[in-house]
Enzyme design. Structure first.
Site, PDB file in Angstrom:
ATOM      1  N   LEU A  43       7.311  -3.462  -2.969  1.00 57.67           N
ATOM      2  CA  LEU A  43       6.093  -3.251  -3.744  1.00 57.67           C
ATOM      3  C   LEU A  43       5.807  -4.461  -4.611  1.00 57.67           C
ATOM      4  O   LEU A  43       6.715  -4.959  -5.288  1.00 57.67           O
ATOM      5  CB  LEU A  43       6.269  -2.002  -4.625  1.00 57.67           C
ATOM      6  CG  LEU A  43       5.253  -1.768  -5.735  1.00 57.67           C
ATOM      7  CD1 LEU A  43       3.887  -1.436  -5.151  1.00 57.67           C
ATOM      8  CD2 LEU A  43       5.724  -0.642  -6.656  1.00 57.67           C
ATOM      9  N   SER A  44       4.575  -4.944  -4.589  1.00 59.12           N
ATOM     10  CA  SER A  44       4.096  -6.045  -5.410  1.00 59.12           C
ATOM     11  C   SER A  44       4.897  -7.314  -5.101  1.00 59.12           C
ATOM     12  O   SER A  44       4.811  -7.826  -3.992  1.00 59.12           O
ATOM     13  CB  SER A  44       4.137  -5.655  -6.892  1.00 59.12           C
ATOM     14  OG  SER A  44       3.352  -6.539  -7.645  1.00 59.12           O
ATOM     15  N   ALA A  45       5.706  -7.818  -6.045  1.00 59.04           N
ATOM     16  CA  ALA A  45       6.521  -8.998  -5.740  1.00 59.04           C
ATOM     17  C   ALA A  45       7.468  -8.693  -4.589  1.00 59.04           C
ATOM     18  O   ALA A  45       7.729  -9.547  -3.735  1.00 59.04           O
ATOM     19  CB  ALA A  45       7.306  -9.442  -6.971  1.00 59.04           C
ATOM     20  N   GLY A  47       6.726  -6.648  -2.206  1.00 58.63           N
ATOM     21  CA  GLY A  47       5.852  -6.673  -1.025  1.00 58.63           C
ATOM     22  C   GLY A  47       5.661  -8.092  -0.527  1.00 58.63           C
ATOM     23  O   GLY A  47       5.676  -8.349   0.682  1.00 58.63           O
ATOM     24  N   ILE A  67       3.719  -3.173   0.452  1.00 58.71           N
ATOM     25  CA  ILE A  67       2.966  -2.319  -0.458  1.00 58.71           C
ATOM     26  C   ILE A  67       2.432  -3.188  -1.596  1.00 58.71           C
ATOM     27  O   ILE A  67       3.203  -3.762  -2.370  1.00 58.71           O
ATOM     28  CB  ILE A  67       3.851  -1.190  -1.012  1.00 58.71           C
ATOM     29  CG1 ILE A  67       4.494  -0.421   0.152  1.00 58.71           C
ATOM     30  CG2 ILE A  67       3.036  -0.271  -1.924  1.00 58.71           C
ATOM     31  CD1 ILE A  67       5.625   0.490  -0.260  1.00 58.71           C
TER      32      ILE A  67
END
Length: 166
Positions: A43-45, A47, A67
């Site tokens: 998720l985020s970083a 991802g 994500i």
């Protein structure tokens, strides 16, 4: 957070990407993990690091879920990273595809992707999901337009498949 911006950390056989690969190799050997059933997600970083792992070690993964992430090698500095997260600037689709192809010498099948992106995300804006699709569609031999679009409640699911329906 993962160091998804530094080319040292997102290059094959270097930095954090190598460290994650070594952890996966250890788990496979220690616990008899089926190599064809290894997936990565973040998720985020995480991802963005998932995108880096899929790009640099595609032979390791059956697939991955990015994500709210960013395309592989879309930023080279912290200010660029914040710009990309907000949907500003960035490499063209062709340049992103070239960066993906140059991330490894892989010649076999590439991992399947699942992208998850909130339509109201103001941290990693939705245009990043489109850029990830643009980066990966050529290597998978898929069209620009999705093969199908499904509405699930208030949410939309876009699915791209190759000529074989994969």
């Amino acid at each position: 957070c993962f160091g998804w911006v530094s080319s040292t950390d997102t290059k094959r056989d270097s930095g954090q990407a190598l460290s994650i690969k070594q952890m996966i190799d250890y788990m496979k050997s220690k616990h008899g993990v089926d190599a064809g059933r290894v997936f990565v997600t973040g998720l985020s970083a995480g991802g963005a690091m998932t995108a880096a792992m899929l790009a640099t070690y595609p032979e390791v993964f059956a697939g991955g879920a990015i994500i709210a992430g960013l395309p592989y090698a879309s930023a080279a500095t912290i200010p660029e990273a914040f710009d990309r997260m907000r949907g500003h600037g960035g490499p063209t689709a062709k340049e992103l595809q070239l960066r993906l192809r140059n991330a490894s010498t892989h010649k076999g099948p590439w991992p399947t992707l699942s992208l998850w992106q909130g339509s109201a995300d103001r941290t990693v804006v939705p245009s990043n999901a489109n850029a990830i699709v643009d980066q990966w569609r050529n290597i998978h031999g898929i069209d620009v337009s999705p093969s199908r679009v499904e509405n699930i409640g208030r949410h939309q699911r876009r699915v791209w498949t190759d000529a074989h329906g994969v």
